[in-house]
Design a protein around this motif. Sequence first.
Motif, PDB file in Angstrom:
ATOM      1  N   ILE A  50       0.855  -1.183   0.000  1.00 27.88           N
ATOM      2  CA  ILE A  50       0.000   0.000   0.000  1.00 27.88           C
ATOM      3  C   ILE A  50       0.894   1.236   0.000  1.00 27.88           C
ATOM      4  N   TYR A  51       0.339   2.327  -0.417  1.00 28.43           N
ATOM      5  CA  TYR A  51       1.062   3.590  -0.437  1.00 28.43           C
ATOM      6  C   TYR A  51       0.399   4.525   0.550  1.00 28.43           C
ATOM      7  N   VAL A  52       1.195   5.233   1.293  1.00 33.22           N
ATOM      8  CA  VAL A  52       0.629   6.226   2.200  1.00 33.22           C
ATOM      9  C   VAL A  52       1.207   7.559   1.775  1.00 33.22           C
ATOM     10  N   VAL A  53       0.370   8.383   1.183  1.00 33.10           N
ATOM     11  CA  VAL A  53       0.842   9.659   0.663  1.00 33.10           C
ATOM     12  C   VAL A  53       0.404  10.746   1.624  1.00 33.10           C
ATOM     13  N   ASP A  54       1.350  11.310   2.338  1.00 28.29           N
ATOM     14  CA  ASP A  54       1.045  12.340   3.334  1.00 28.29           C
ATOM     15  C   ASP A  54      -0.072  11.884   4.263  1.00 28.29           C
ATOM     16  N   GLY A  55      -0.054  10.648   4.627  1.00 27.22           N
ATOM     17  CA  GLY A  55      -1.043  10.135   5.565  1.00 27.22           C
ATOM     18  C   GLY A  55      -2.266   9.518   4.938  1.00 27.22           C
ATOM     19  N   VAL A  56      -2.464   9.667   3.644  1.00 27.14           N
ATOM     20  CA  VAL A  56      -3.639   9.075   3.011  1.00 27.14           C
ATOM     21  C   VAL A  56      -3.254   7.701   2.471  1.00 27.14           C
ATOM     22  N   ILE A  57      -4.005   6.686   2.840  1.00 26.44           N
ATOM     23  CA  ILE A  57      -3.675   5.321   2.446  1.00 26.44           C
ATOM     24  C   ILE A  57      -4.295   5.016   1.091  1.00 26.44           C
ATOM     25  N   LEU A  58      -3.468   4.624   0.129  1.00 27.21           N
ATOM     26  CA  LEU A  58      -3.927   4.428  -1.248  1.00 27.21           C
ATOM     27  C   LEU A  58      -3.433   3.117  -1.809  1.00 27.21           C
ATOM     28  N   ASP A  59      -4.072   2.672  -2.878  1.00 28.71           N
ATOM     29  CA  ASP A  59      -3.610   1.466  -3.557  1.00 28.71           C
ATOM     30  C   ASP A  59      -2.706   1.757  -4.729  1.00 28.71           C
ATOM     31  N   ASN A  60      -2.729   2.974  -5.230  1.00 31.28           N
ATOM     32  CA  ASN A  60      -1.825   3.285  -6.334  1.00 31.28           C
ATOM     33  C   ASN A  60      -1.543   4.768  -6.328  1.00 31.28           C
ATOM     34  N   ILE A  61      -0.436   5.137  -6.933  1.00 28.38           N
ATOM     35  CA  ILE A  61      -0.055   6.555  -6.914  1.00 28.38           C
ATOM     36  C   ILE A  61       0.123   7.087  -8.320  1.00 28.38           C
ATOM     37  N   SER A  62      -0.715   6.650  -9.227  1.00 28.00           N
ATOM     38  CA  SER A  62      -0.547   7.064 -10.618  1.00 28.00           C
ATOM     39  C   SER A  62      -0.808   8.554 -10.803  1.00 28.00           C
ATOM     40  N   PHE A  63      -1.462   9.197  -9.845  1.00 31.90           N
ATOM     41  CA  PHE A  63      -1.787  10.612 -10.009  1.00 31.90           C
ATOM     42  C   PHE A  63      -0.621  11.513  -9.604  1.00 31.90           C
ATOM     43  N   LEU A  64       0.367  10.926  -8.929  1.00 30.34           N
ATOM     44  CA  LEU A  64       1.441  11.738  -8.366  1.00 30.34           C
ATOM     45  C   LEU A  64       2.503  12.085  -9.386  1.00 30.34           C
ATOM     46  N   ASN A  65       2.966  13.288  -9.305  1.00 31.43           N
ATOM     47  CA  ASN A  65       4.066  13.749 -10.125  1.00 31.43           C
ATOM     48  C   ASN A  65       5.347  13.515  -9.340  1.00 31.43           C
ATOM     49  N   SER A  66       6.290  12.784  -9.903  1.00 26.33           N
ATOM     50  CA  SER A  66       7.532  12.477  -9.191  1.00 26.33           C
ATOM     51  C   SER A  66       8.218  13.714  -8.667  1.00 26.33           C
ATOM     52  N   ALA A  67       8.111  14.823  -9.373  1.00 29.25           N
ATOM     53  CA  ALA A  67       8.820  16.035  -8.963  1.00 29.25           C
ATOM     54  C   ALA A  67       8.267  16.624  -7.674  1.00 29.25           C
ATOM     55  N   ASP A  68       7.041  16.242  -7.293  1.00 31.13           N
ATOM     56  CA  ASP A  68       6.461  16.766  -6.061  1.00 31.13           C
ATOM     57  C   ASP A  68       6.857  15.938  -4.845  1.00 31.13           C
ATOM     58  N   ILE A  69       7.560  14.844  -5.065  1.00 32.47           N
ATOM     59  CA  ILE A  69       7.850  13.935  -3.961  1.00 32.47           C
ATOM     60  C   ILE A  69       9.183  14.288  -3.314  1.00 32.47           C
ATOM     61  N   GLU A  70       9.186  14.410  -2.014  1.00 32.47           N
ATOM     62  CA  GLU A  70      10.404  14.684  -1.268  1.00 32.47           C
ATOM     63  C   GLU A  70      11.170  13.387  -1.028  1.00 32.47           C
ATOM     64  N   SER A  71      10.467  12.369  -0.571  1.00 31.62           N
ATOM     65  CA  SER A  71      11.138  11.080  -0.355  1.00 31.62           C
ATOM     66  C   SER A  71      10.117   9.963  -0.324  1.00 31.62           C
ATOM     67  N   MET A  72      10.609   8.758  -0.607  1.00 31.10           N
ATOM     68  CA  MET A  72       9.765   7.576  -0.478  1.00 31.10           C
ATOM     69  C   MET A  72      10.461   6.629   0.475  1.00 31.10           C
ATOM     70  N   GLU A  73       9.769   6.246   1.492  1.00 26.14           N
ATOM     71  CA  GLU A  73      10.326   5.279   2.427  1.00 26.14           C
ATOM     72  C   GLU A  73       9.639   3.947   2.230  1.00 26.14           C
ATOM     73  N   ILE A  74      10.429   2.904   2.055  1.00 20.68           N
ATOM     74  CA  ILE A  74       9.872   1.578   1.827  1.00 20.68           C
ATOM     75  C   ILE A  74       9.979   0.799   3.126  1.00 20.68           C
ATOM     76  N   LEU A  75       8.855   0.505   3.717  1.00 15.90           N
ATOM     77  CA  LEU A  75       8.834  -0.226   4.981  1.00 15.90           C
ATOM     78  C   LEU A  75       8.722  -1.702   4.667  1.00 15.90           C
ATOM     79  N   LYS A  76       9.680  -2.476   5.114  1.00 17.31           N
ATOM     80  CA  LYS A  76       9.752  -3.853   4.656  1.00 17.31           C
ATOM     81  C   LYS A  76       9.443  -4.903   5.710  1.00 17.31           C
ATOM     82  N   ASP A  77       9.864  -4.657   6.951  1.00 12.27           N
ATOM     83  CA  ASP A  77       9.700  -5.759   7.910  1.00 12.27           C
ATOM     84  C   ASP A  77       8.508  -5.515   8.813  1.00 12.27           C
TER      85      ASP A  77
END
Lengths: 495, 1002
Positions: free
Chosen positions: B182-209
Motif C-alpha cells: 500500500i502507499y501512504v501519501v502524506d497520511g492518506v492510504i492508497l492502492d496506487n499513486i498514478s496521479f502523483l508527479n515524481s517532482a512533487d515527492i520529497e522522499s519515499m520510504e519503503i517499509l519492509k519488515d
Amino acid sequence: MKNRIKPLTIVCLTGLLIAFSGCESFLEKDPQGALTQETFPTTGSDALLAVNAAYGTMLDLRFHSGIFPLTDIMSDDARKGSNPTDQSTEIGPYDNFMFTKTGNELASWWSTLYMGIKRANVVIEKVPLITMDETLRSRYVAEAKFLRGLFYFDLVRAWGDVPLVSNLTPSVDLARSPREDVYSLIEQDLLDAIAALSEKGQGSGEPGRATKGSAKALLAKVYLFQGDFTNAEKYSVEVITSGKYGLEPDFIDANGVNGEHGIESVFEIGAVGLEAAGGNGYANVQGVRGTPNRGWGFNRPSPDLRSSFENGDPRLKGTIMDLGDVIDGITILGDGTTPDITRDENGTVLETECYNRKVWTPGTDVPTQFGHNRRILRYADVLLIAAEASNENNKPGQALLYLNQVRERARQGNDAILPDITENDKDKLRLLILEERRHELALEGHRFWDLVRTGMAAEVLGPLGFVVGKNELFPVPQSEIDISKGTLTQNQNWN
Amino acid sequence: MRSIFFRTSVLILLLAAVFTQAYAQNRIITGSVKAGDTGETLPAATVAVKGATRGEITDMNGAFRIEVQQGDAILVFSFVGYDPQEIIIGVQTVINVVLQATQQTLDEVVVIGYGRVRKSDLTGAVSSVKSKDLVKITSSSPEQSLQGKAAGIQVTSTSGAPGATPSVRIRGVGTFNNSSPIYVVDGVILDNISFLNSADIESMEILKDASATAIYGSRGANGVILVTTKSGTIGQEKTNFSYTGEYSLQLLTKKIDLLNGKEFAIIANEIPGDPEYNNVDMAPNTDWQDLIFRPAPIHSHQLSAWGASKKSTYYIGIGYFNQQGIIEKSGYQRLSVKLNNTYNLTRSLKFGNNITIAPYSQQNEPGVVFQAYRAWPSLLPYRADGTYAGVQGVGNPMANIDYSNSFNKGVRAVGNMYTEATFLKYFTAKSSIGIDAGYNKGESFSPVYTVLYYGGTESMQKHTKSSLYKGFSDNLTWLWENTLNYNQTFNEHSVNAVAGYTMQNSNSEYLNVSGENIIRDGSDFWYLQYNNVSGVGINGGLSNGVGDYYSMISYLARANYSYDNKYILTATIRRDGSSKFAQENRYGNFPSFAAGWNISQESFMEKFSKVSKLKLRASWGKIGNEKIAYANRFSLTQDMVAVFGIGDVLYPGVTYGRSGNPDLRWEVTSQTDIGLEIGLFDNKLTGEFDFYNRITDDILVDLSTPGFLGNGQGSRITYNAGKVLNRGFEGTFNWRESVGELTYSIGVLASTIHNEVLTVGGSGGIDSLLYGGNIKGFLTQSRVGLPIGAFYGYKTDGIFQNQAELDAYPHTGDAGIGDLRRVDVNDDGVINDQDRTYLGSPIPKVIFGLNGEVTYRQFDLSVGFQGQAGNKIFNAKEFIRPDAYNFEQHVMDRWTGEGTSTTEPRASYGGYNYIPSDKFIQDGSFLRLRSLVIGYSLPKATCEKMNMTEFRLYVKGSNLFTLTKFTGYTPEIGSGDVLSNGIDTGIYPITASFSFGVNLTF
C-alpha cells in the motif's frame, strides 16, 4: 489561549465519542444490487423469476454442445465448416475423432449443463416452501423438473456416468454416479413433470414453456435410448393421440421462422433477434459465412449426407443451402476464403461450400440470426420414435403408419417421389427408420446419438476414425478431473 | 630597591624581545572556504589555529583573514554539517579549502508510520529513496523510479502502454491474491499513486519488515511505501521557484525476429492447405512491426513554488505530462496540481493540508501488438486503391488502429487535512481526514467499416453498425485518523509513543451503457439516445453496480524506547475490524516486537575509530490482509432473461449466482527480520544487510470449484486456503567520497527471494493445487514445494526422426515423425497429463541494482543498472494458435527429414507441437542500463547575473540497452495476477527513451 483550549478540547472529545458510538453498524456492509441467497426466492413472483432463469440457461451459447455442433461434425452428416483455418486445431479434429480431452468446448458444455441443473434445483428445492398460488407453484416445480431431466439427458448421453446433483448443497467430493442412476433420476423427474404440467395451450403458460406433451415426448426419447421400447412406444403414442400436435405442411417451417411455436413444435428455445441478452447464438455459429454475413459457417453438410437423400427428396434443399441459391430473395454467395470445392489426393470431393438450411432466418445481417428458435423436440421426431418403438415391439403396421406420415409431409403432394414404405421385416424396417431419421432430422444434433445407440457407429463412422470402446462417449474434461484431484474418473480408453 | 628596578627592566626587555620576536614571525593568511556539495562559498565557517584558542569566521563571501604566529602549524576549518579539515600552514599565505558535507549523521530523520524517528532509533528495515533519485526516469508513474534503487523491492512493468502502472512486490510474492504494497501519501492510504508527479515527492520510504509495517496492521502485509511530498520550511522565508522542462523521444529498441514474406511462403507450402505459393520469391514482404511502431515523444513541464512566512509554509506544484505511445492512438496526459500548506494557528495548534488534484486523459491502443506478431508477412498491407487489405485470421492491424477510438478520462483528487495540537509539553494530538476521490469516464467508438482482401472479397474484419460504449465510474474513500503522540527525552532515556483510532470507508459505483447506429463518426456525436425511430438501441447494453463497498475500524498503539542511544525497543499492536468478514471473524490483532543495538555507541567501540556506525536489529510481527472483493462472503443472486411467446418476448429471471463463503477471515503474515547496519570511514562506506522470513497463512484465494457445483465455467469461490513462504537476504553497499571538487558514490544492492507454497487447499477441501494462467489449459500450478505461479507443462526431448524412434518411445495418438518427443516423466509407458511437470518459476531468485554518481564542478553524471536472474518466461503468444499465423525465426530450422533437426519440429500451424511445453519456456534473466543522466549546471556567478540560484541542462537516457536471452520485446512481463505471472501474451513493448531537459531554480 487557555480560554480557547477548553472549548476546543470539549469539541474534539465529543466528536470522538460520537465516532466511537457508531462503531459496529459502521462495519455492516450488505451487498449492493443483489439479493443474498437467504432472501431469495421468497414470494410467488420470485418463484417465477427463478423458473425463468432455468430456461435462460438455454440461451447461453455454451449450452449448445460447448458452442459448436460437435455431434453433427463427428457424424457422417457434416464436417467442421467455416474456412479451412478457423478453429482448425480446436474443432477440426472432431471431423476424424482426433480431438483431445483438454478442449474448452467440452469443459464449457459440462459446466453450463450443471449450471442449468443448479438453477432447476433452486426451483425444485426452494419454491415448494413458498406460500403462493398452488397451481402456479406446482407448475413451476414441474417445469424445473422437465428442464433438469433435459439437462441430465445431455450429460448422460455425452459422458455416461456423471456426478448426480439433486439438491443445492452437493458435496465437493462427489464422484461419478453410474448412468443407470442418472437415467432413473431423469425418468422420475419427467414422470413428476407429466403429472403436474398441462397440455399445450391449456394452462401451460406462454408458448415456449414445458408442457405435458413436451415431458412425454422427452420421456419417450429417454426410454428409447435405454432400449425400453415398451415405454418409448407408450409415451410417444400418448403425445400423438393427444391431438395437440401435427406436422407443418411445409418442411421448411418445421425449423423455420414461420413455424415458431407452431403445430409441430413440442419444445423449442425462444430467442430475440439481438446480439445481446435474449438472443441465441446457436444459429449464428452455423450461419452463412461471407455474403450475406449470417455467421461463422460451421456444421457444413457433407457430400455423404447429400448423396444419401432419395431421388427428388425436397428435404435435401430443406437441409442444405448451396452457393447461388436464392432464399427469401437473398442470394447466397458464401465466403471468399473458403474454397468452393475441396478434393482429396484422388480427386474425390471432400466437401463443397454449403450451409445448414435449417438455421436460416430471413434477413441479411447477424443479429437476426440470433432470433432463430432452436427446436429441441418436434412432432416428426415423436412420430419416428413411435415408429421405431412400435417396430421393436413387433407392431410393424403401427410403425409404418407413423413412418409414412413423415414421408407424406416430406413429398408435399408429389406422388412421384418418396413412396410409402411397406417393409415388414423388423431388421430391415429398423434400418429404414434409421435412414428416415437421418433425412428428416439431419443437422439437428441427433445423427451421432442415433448411430451409437443402435450399434451402427462402428460400421458407419469407423472409416471416419470412430474407435469402438472409446468414441461412444466424450472424455470427461481434463480440467474437471484436475480440480477433483482424481475423484472424477475418465472414460474408458480416453487416457 | 635596586633589585626590583633591575628585575622589572629585565622583564620588560625580555617581554620586548619576545614581542619583537613574535612580531617578526606573525603573518596573515587569507583564503576562502567553499562547500563541496553545493559549490558555494561558506559564510560563517570557522577557521582556527589548532591547539590554540585563536580563530576567525569567514565573511559573507566565504573569505577569511587570520593572523598566525610562529609555531602555529595547522589551521582547522569547520562548519556545522560538514567534516572538519586540517591544513598544514607551511609557507603558504593563501589557503583555499573545500569542505565536504557530513554523510548520514546519526540524527538523520526517517519517516515511519504515524511519526518520524531518528535513523539511529529505528528498529525496522526501511529503505529510503530521496527526491533526486526519483527524477532520473521519465515516467508517468513514480514507482518506476524505484527500480534498482532499494533492496528488496521488485518493480516490473506490466505493459509499455502510456499510463500503465507497474506491479510492485516487496520481499517476494506474499499471497495468491493481491500482493501489492500500500502507499501512504502524506497520511492518506492508497492502492496506487498514478496521479502523483515524481517532482512533487520529497522522499519515499519503503517499509519492509514487521516492525516498520505493523502500525499499518491490516494493510501492511505486503509492505508499505510512505510518500512524503515537498513543503516549505519555517524560517526560510524567501519564495523559491523551480521549473523543469523535458522533452523525450521513445524508440522501440528491439523487434521480434519473425519470418519475412518469402520464408513464410516456404513454410506455408510445407503445410497442407491454404495458403499455397507457386513462387516463393514473388511473395510480398511486409514487416508489420515496422508499420505499427513509430518513435513517440514525451513532453513534461513542472513548475513549483515554495516558501514560508512566520506562521505558515506553502508548496505549490504544477506538473504537466504528455506521453504519446509508440503505437498510434495510444497516449497519456496528466496535469497535476499540488498544494501543501501548514499554518501555525497558535503556538500549540497547527493546521495543515496536502492536496493533489490530477485530471488525466488516456487513449488506449486496440491490441495490435499481438496482431502484428501473427499477421502473415506475405500479404500487402494496402490494396491497389490505397484502402486497407484484409489479413487472414487476424485482421489488418493498421485498419484496427484506424478504426479504434478508446479513451479514459477523469480526475483524481487525493488530499489530507489535519490539525495538530501540542500540550503538556510532551504530547501531540492529531486528527486528520484523508480523501481519495476519483471520477473516470471511458468511451469507445467503432465506425462502420469493411476491410476487403486484396482480391476484393470481404474479410471478416468488418463492422456493419457503428457502436458506442460509455462507462462512468466514481469512487470515494475517506480515512479519519486520530492519534496521540508522546515524546520525551530525559537523561539517557528517550520515549516515543503513539496511540490511535481510525475509521475508513470506501465506495465506488459504475454505470456502463452501449448502443449502436450512431448518426455520424465524429466525437461530437458520441452520445447515446434511446430512440426507436433512428435505430439507436441500448437493449441489453446497460449495467450499473457497485465496485467497492467496505469499511474498516482500527485501534493502534506503538511504543519506542531507547536508552543512551544504544539500546532500543519497539512494541506495536494493532487491532482491525473489516466489513468484509462476518461478525465472528471480523477483528484481527496484529502485534509486533523489535529491538536494536547501536553497537557503535558503546564505549568499547571507541578504539575502532574507522567504524562510524554499527547497528544490529531484529524484529518479529504479524500483519493482516483482506484484499478481496467486498461481497465474497455472501452467496448472491444473478439476473438473466428468458424468451417466451409467439412474439419472442423477453422475460426476466433471477437465480443463484456465485457461491460465497461466510467463514472468511483475516489472512495473516508473520515476518521475522534480522538486520545489520554498518558505516565505515565516517560513513563513507555504508552497508545494510537483512535476512527476512515471511510466512503468510490463511491466504484468501479463489479456488476453482468443480463444474458440477453449477456455478458456471471457470467459477471460483474464495477460501482461506493457502500458506506461502518468502525468505531471503537483502544487501546494500554504498561508497561515497569527495576529493576536492569531485564527489562520487557507488551503490550496489541485491536481494534474494526464495518463494515456496507451503499448503494450498485445506479447509476448502477442494484441491491442493492452484491453477492459473488459463490459456489452452492451465499453464501454472501452485503446489506445495513450488513457487507461486510455477509453470507447468510437458518436457520435450528432441524429435522423432523416423518410424523406429516413434515406435520405441511412448507417444500420444497424434504424434508423428518429425514431431516433438514428449518425455514420459513418470515412466509409466503412457504420455498423458501425469507427465506434465514443473518447468520453472516466474519469480526471480535474485534482484540487483547498481547505481553510480559523479559530480565534478559543474558536471554531474549518474548511471543506474538493474536486473534480475533466475526467472523464466512462458512465451504464450507463440502457442496460442487457433488459426494459421506467422512464426518466429527459429521455425526456419525445422525438421524436414531424418537428421535435419533435433530441436525444431516439422512445420505446422498449430496442433500437437504447440501444446504448452518447455519448448516455449525461456530464460527471463536480464541486465538493463536503466538510466543514464549527464547534467551541466551553470556556474554560480553566471546564475546570479540572471537572478537564478540554479540553471542546469541535462540529457537523459532510459532503458538504453538490455542484455537478455528472451526473444520477445522485453523480459519484464509483470502481472497483477500472481497466478498468471511471467506469461507473455503479446504485451505492449517497453521503450528506450532519450531526453534533454532543463532545471531552473530562482
